[in-house]
Design an enzyme around this catalytic site. Structure first.
Site, PDB file in Angstrom:
ATOM      1  N   ASP A 110     -11.856   0.108   1.325  1.00  0.00           N
ATOM      2  CA  ASP A 110     -10.964   0.363   2.457  1.00  0.00           C
ATOM      3  C   ASP A 110     -11.788   0.570   3.729  1.00  0.00           C
ATOM      4  O   ASP A 110     -12.957   0.954   3.661  1.00  0.00           O
ATOM      5  CB  ASP A 110     -10.144   1.628   2.155  1.00  0.00           C
ATOM      6  N   ASN A 130      -4.462   4.993  -2.319  1.00  0.00           N
ATOM      7  CA  ASN A 130      -5.675   5.470  -1.672  1.00  0.00           C
ATOM      8  C   ASN A 130      -6.350   6.504  -2.553  1.00  0.00           C
ATOM      9  O   ASN A 130      -5.702   7.371  -3.120  1.00  0.00           O
ATOM     10  CB  ASN A 130      -5.348   6.090  -0.316  1.00  0.00           C
ATOM     11  N   GLU A 173       0.841  -1.193   0.000  1.00  0.00           N
ATOM     12  CA  GLU A 173       0.000   0.000   0.000  1.00  0.00           C
ATOM     13  C   GLU A 173       0.878   1.246   0.000  1.00  0.00           C
ATOM     14  O   GLU A 173       1.859   1.328   0.731  1.00  0.00           O
ATOM     15  CB  GLU A 173      -0.926   0.021   1.224  1.00  0.00           C
ATOM     16  N   GLU A 233      -6.332  -5.454   7.722  1.00  0.00           N
ATOM     17  CA  GLU A 233      -5.253  -4.513   8.021  1.00  0.00           C
ATOM     18  C   GLU A 233      -5.136  -4.348   9.527  1.00  0.00           C
ATOM     19  O   GLU A 233      -6.025  -4.736  10.273  1.00  0.00           O
ATOM     20  CB  GLU A 233      -5.495  -3.167   7.328  1.00  0.00           C
ATOM     21  N   GLU A 267      -7.834   1.823  -3.541  1.00  0.00           N
ATOM     22  CA  GLU A 267      -8.517   1.658  -2.252  1.00  0.00           C
ATOM     23  C   GLU A 267      -9.465   2.831  -2.041  1.00  0.00           C
ATOM     24  O   GLU A 267      -9.060   3.984  -2.024  1.00  0.00           O
ATOM     25  CB  GLU A 267      -7.500   1.632  -1.111  1.00  0.00           C
TER      26      GLU A 267
HETATM   27  P1  C2E Z   1      -5.384   3.618   5.716  1.00  0.00           P
HETATM   28  O1  C2E Z   1      -5.607   3.749   4.237  1.00  0.00           O
HETATM   29  O2  C2E Z   1      -6.365   2.824   6.467  1.00  0.00           O
HETATM   30  O3  C2E Z   1      -3.921   3.067   5.844  1.00  0.00           O
HETATM   31  C1  C2E Z   1      -3.522   2.177   6.780  1.00  0.00           C
HETATM   32  C2  C2E Z   1      -2.963   2.836   7.995  1.00  0.00           C
HETATM   33  O4  C2E Z   1      -2.817   1.889   9.021  1.00  0.00           O
HETATM   34  C3  C2E Z   1      -1.567   3.412   7.766  1.00  0.00           C
HETATM   35  O5  C2E Z   1      -1.461   4.576   8.552  1.00  0.00           O
HETATM   36  C4  C2E Z   1      -0.684   2.360   8.358  1.00  0.00           C
HETATM   37  O6  C2E Z   1       0.545   2.851   8.802  1.00  0.00           O
HETATM   38  C5  C2E Z   1      -1.512   1.906   9.519  1.00  0.00           C
HETATM   39  N1  C2E Z   1      -1.163   0.559   9.944  1.00  0.00           N
HETATM   40  C6  C2E Z   1      -0.621  -0.412   9.214  1.00  0.00           C
HETATM   41  N2  C2E Z   1      -0.447  -1.525   9.918  1.00  0.00           N
HETATM   42  C7  C2E Z   1      -0.884  -1.243  11.161  1.00  0.00           C
HETATM   43  C8  C2E Z   1      -0.975  -2.008  12.388  1.00  0.00           C
HETATM   44  O7  C2E Z   1      -0.603  -3.173  12.462  1.00  0.00           O
HETATM   45  N3  C2E Z   1      -1.516  -1.382  13.455  1.00  0.00           N
HETATM   46  C9  C2E Z   1      -1.935  -0.108  13.411  1.00  0.00           C
HETATM   47  N4  C2E Z   1      -2.430   0.443  14.514  1.00  0.00           N
HETATM   48  N5  C2E Z   1      -1.863   0.653  12.303  1.00  0.00           N
HETATM   49  C10 C2E Z   1      -1.361   0.067  11.176  1.00  0.00           C
HETATM   50  P2  C2E Z   1      -0.868   5.869   7.964  1.00  0.00           P
HETATM   51  O8  C2E Z   1       0.186   5.589   6.989  1.00  0.00           O
HETATM   52  O9  C2E Z   1      -0.581   6.725   9.137  1.00  0.00           O
HETATM   53  O10 C2E Z   1      -2.081   6.468   7.154  1.00  0.00           O
HETATM   54  C11 C2E Z   1      -3.235   6.864   7.820  1.00  0.00           C
HETATM   55  C12 C2E Z   1      -4.319   7.136   6.859  1.00  0.00           C
HETATM   56  O11 C2E Z   1      -4.012   8.275   6.084  1.00  0.00           O
HETATM   57  C13 C2E Z   1      -4.527   6.031   5.846  1.00  0.00           C
HETATM   58  O12 C2E Z   1      -5.307   5.047   6.398  1.00  0.00           O
HETATM   59  C14 C2E Z   1      -5.214   6.769   4.745  1.00  0.00           C
HETATM   60  O13 C2E Z   1      -6.576   6.908   5.026  1.00  0.00           O
HETATM   61  C15 C2E Z   1      -4.589   8.125   4.803  1.00  0.00           C
HETATM   62  N6  C2E Z   1      -3.564   8.244   3.771  1.00  0.00           N
HETATM   63  C16 C2E Z   1      -2.240   7.988   3.836  1.00  0.00           C
HETATM   64  N7  C2E Z   1      -1.652   8.287   2.660  1.00  0.00           N
HETATM   65  C17 C2E Z   1      -2.619   8.713   1.839  1.00  0.00           C
HETATM   66  C18 C2E Z   1      -2.648   9.176   0.497  1.00  0.00           C
HETATM   67  O14 C2E Z   1      -1.659   9.233  -0.239  1.00  0.00           O
HETATM   68  N8  C2E Z   1      -3.865   9.561   0.000  1.00  0.00           N
HETATM   69  C19 C2E Z   1      -5.004   9.497   0.758  1.00  0.00           C
HETATM   70  N9  C2E Z   1      -6.142   9.881   0.218  1.00  0.00           N
HETATM   71  N10 C2E Z   1      -4.994   9.079   2.005  1.00  0.00           N
HETATM   72  C20 C2E Z   1      -3.833   8.690   2.553  1.00  0.00           C
HETATM   73 CA    CA Z   2      -5.846   2.528   2.588  1.00  0.00          CA
HETATM   74 CA    CA Z   3      -7.595   1.272   5.921  1.00  0.00          CA
END
Ligand code: C2E
Ligand code: CA
Ligand code: CA
Length: 686
Positions: A586, A525, A466, A643, A557
């Protein structure tokens, strides 16, 4: 001739060329590039179109196009007939290989300047003809004028004809005034209030300047006497004799009356009819200060994702929602409670209270009343509460604090209000700073792509990754998406950032291919803002073409929370799926959609939300829910990704329930591209 190596320089040269240049894809006639000169001639939209649509102005490719007919691979100079200019134009064409290896033809218009001149000539001629047509066609003129709702009259001294606009005739009953010479006072004397006749005559005294205006009273058809401002412009021929007189009438009574209107507007909100913020400030501050016998709270609330309602359903719907909210407040709030609309979807309330619980109850009632409506979508609201302790605090500051609290409310099912706390101020300041930096950050490539591997639970191997954004801020260091994505979704910047991230993903796939690394599909995403706001399908078509990558290498996603009955979403998803993208729902489980709903949506995979997994797994009941969800998804032939997989227990459980793919800290955290590459190569060598 191949251009792929020297594209940068080639662009620079073409950009400054004195000739109009444009490059056309040999296969589908799309215009791949157009230089400024070409755009000047054929319009800015050139690069979005095809050569037959924009240059030749035809519906279909020209059947006689020599470069397609002969497929000759050498330079040619031909004369082409272009409908756009209604003339033959000398064009030179060079076959070449464009950026992604596609076959293209570079067209050079040899007499660009003549064309430009012709274009301006055509435009001027067209403008003249249009004006003349407009003048001649009384009907058209009427429509235009009546739309403007102004009163216009015209007198032609040569032809002795006159014209009065529809509104003029309606107001004064001049059903068919024929040949009235407005320059002669007696002819219109019937309209002028007798006492003001002398003023009216001032319009026609001989004077140097040809623009005159007076304000006098006139008698309307229904007998009403109304103040009008009359302006006349005389148009003369070379000898100085008047040819035409054109005049306008403006109701000046409105101005007088508008003092009343102004008073209303200064105190009430014109859309909803409830008090506005000025009125609220005055009333609330005197209420709070004068009646010290009770405690007061200032409440601020707004509609969750109101911008989205406007975007997805129309401004009118947005307006209706606001009126519905105003009506709800009028209905529910007890006497002695003040309220107003501040701007857009923000409302303030000032109410006495004895216990905090009373406030929550009041807010619950307001929310319920607003939620109960005839719209096809939900109207959720978030409230911020400021408890007035020091009555000396200015009312606007109290309101600001209530609003700060409202902004910290996450739009979840349980939290819908928050009390003001000093710490909120810091958060708002932080957000403001981010908003100031974001555009520069994009230009400076401060946003970087992190990849988090997805693992096939059957084989234990990496089966995808991802794409997640990180912000490498020059001063603040690495910023996590939760600190900027929600903000970007509110201010619309997400559209730009997402597109940038998608481009990074495409580049990565190309780099892997070129380096001979066996690729894994990348998931990106898609913020739901793209569905209506942006031409998602077109953007992706362009990306795929630009990078020449198979759509099957990309998973899109899309968050579940906006799946509720949005037609547009289904259509867009269907198109994307038809293009070959894999679609993943997602955060499944975080919103309200059921698998039953997903049944009708064109998607391939559901991704169970990380919170859902974590909470539910602690109880047996939770386990049943999850395994049931997975089983049902399988029934619908959907793949399942989990996830937030953090523990061995999670993994074992997911394997038991036949979940296909897992992603989470247990396997790997999101990492920079280089680390991911290393991981991938290492795994492949095993
Ligand atoms: P998401 O799409 O649900 O992405 C998964 C998030 O869960 C990611 O947080 C990831 O680091 C985190 N994660 C992965 N494995 C685990 C785990 O085992 N435990 C826990 N507690 N968390 C885990 P991240 O990278 O901080 O991103 C947060 C959210 O920000 C993403 O949720 C997504 O909604 C958004 N995001 C990040 N990058 C983009 C992007 O380029 N575009 C858009 N539209 N949204 C983004
Ligand atoms: Ca995602
Ligand atoms: Ca997610």
């Amino acid at each position: 001739m191949s251009m792929s190596g020297e594209m940068g320089l080639a662009y620079q040269i073409m950009d400054v060329s004195e000739h109009a240049l444009y490059v056309v894809d040999k296969n589908d006639f799309r215009i791949l590039y157009a230089n400024p000169k070409a755009k000047e001639i054929f319009g800015d939209g050139l690069e979005q179109g095809t050569c037959y649509g924009n240059v030749a102005v035809k519906q279909l490719p020209c059947i006689d196009c020599p470069f397609v007919v002969s497929k000759e691979d050498k330079e040619q100079v031909v004369e082409r007939y272009l409908d756009f200019f209604d003339r033959r134009v000398k064009v030179k064409a060079n076959p070449l290989v464009w950026e992604n290896g596609q076959e293209a033809v570079l067209f050079k218009i040899l007499d660009s300047d003549i064309l430009l001149e012709a274009k301006y000539r055509n435009e001027m001629q067209a403008r003249k003809e249009y004006a003349e047509k407009l003048r001649q066609s009384g009907e058209l003129y009427d429509t235009v004028v009546s739309q403007l709702r102004t009163m216009v009259f015209e007198y032609n001294y040569r032809e002795h004809t006159s014209y009065t606009s529809l509104l003029f005739r309606e107001k004064f009953g001049l059903d068919a005034i024929e040949n009235v010479d407005f320059s002669k006072a007696p002819a219109t004397s019937a309209l002028i209030y007798p006492e003001d006749m002398d003023i009216y005559k001032m319009l026609f005294v001989n004077r140097e300047d040809d623009f005159r205006e007076v304000t006098c009273r006139m008698q309307e058809l229904d007998g009403k006497v109304v103040w009008y401002r009359i302006c006349i412009q005389f148009i003369r021929d070379a000898e100085g004799n008047p040819v035409r007189a054109i005049g306008t009438l403006k109701n000046e009574d409105e101005v007088t009356r508008s003092h009343e209107t102004l008073k209303y507007q200064s105190e009430f909100d014109t859309l909803t009819g409830i008090p506005n913020v000025n009125r609220f400030y005055i009333d609330a501050s005197s209420l709070i200060r004068e009646d010290l016998s009770c405690q007061y709270a200032v409440i601020s609330f707004d509609v969750d994702k109101f911008k989205l309602i406007n975007d997805l359903f129309s401004m009118n719907t947005g307006d209706e929602v606001l009126k519905h909210i105003a009506r709800s407040l009028q209905e529910i709030l007890p006497a002695g409670t003040l309220y107003c609309r501040v701007h857009s979807d923000v409302f303030f309330i000032c109410t006495p209270y004895t216990r905090r619980g009373d406030l929550i109850k009041l807010i619950e009632r307001i929310r319920k009343r607003i939620y109960k409506n005839e719209y096809s979508f939900d109207i959720n609201t978030s409230f911020g509460i400021y408890l007035v302790k020091d009555t000396a605090v200015p009312i606007n500051l109290m309101c600001d604090r209530a609003s700060l609290a409202a902004r910290t409310v996450k739009s979840s099912a349980v939290e819908f209000c928050a009390f003001y706390d000093e710490q909120y101020r810091d958060e708002i300041i932080k957000n403001t700073e981010i908003e100031m930096d974001m555009n520069q950050a994009l230009a400076d490539r401060q946003f970087v792509m992190y990849l988090q591997p997805k693992y096939n639970l059957g084989t234990g191997r990496i089966c995808g990754a991802e794409v997640l954004a990180r912000w490498k801020h020059p001063v603040k260091g690495l910023i996590q998406p939760n600190d900027f994505i929600p903000l970007f979704e509110r201010n619309g910047f997400i559209l730009k950032l997402d597109q940038y991230m998608w481009e990074q993903a495409c580049k990565t796939l190309v780099d892997w291919r070129e380096a001979g690394i066996e690729t894994v599909p990348l998931s990106v995403n898609i913020s739901r803002y793209h569905i209506k706001n942006n031409d998602l399908v077109r953007v992706w078509k362009n990306l795929i073409r630009k990078y020449n990558i198979p759509t099957s290498d990309l998973t899109l996603e899309i968050t579940e929370t906006f799946f509720n009955d949005s037609e547009d979403l289904y259509i867009v998803l269907q198109q994307l799926q038809d293009m070959g993208f894999r679609l993943e729902v997602d955060d499944f489980g975080a919103g309200y959609s059921s698998l039953n709903m997903i049944r009708n949506v064109p998607v391939n995979t559901i991704k169970i939300d990380k919170n859902f997994l974590d909470q539910k797994l602690t109880t047996d009941k939770g386990k049943i829910v999850i395994s049931h969800t997975i089983a049902m998804a399988k029934d619908l032939q959907l793949n399942v990704v989990a996830e937030g997989v953090e523990t061995k227990e999670h993994v074992d459980f997911l394997k038991e329930t036949h979940c296909d793919v897992a992603q989470g800290f247990f396997f790997a955290r999101p990492m920079p591209l280089e680390d991911f590459n290393r991981l991938l190569i290492e795994e492949r060598s095993r």
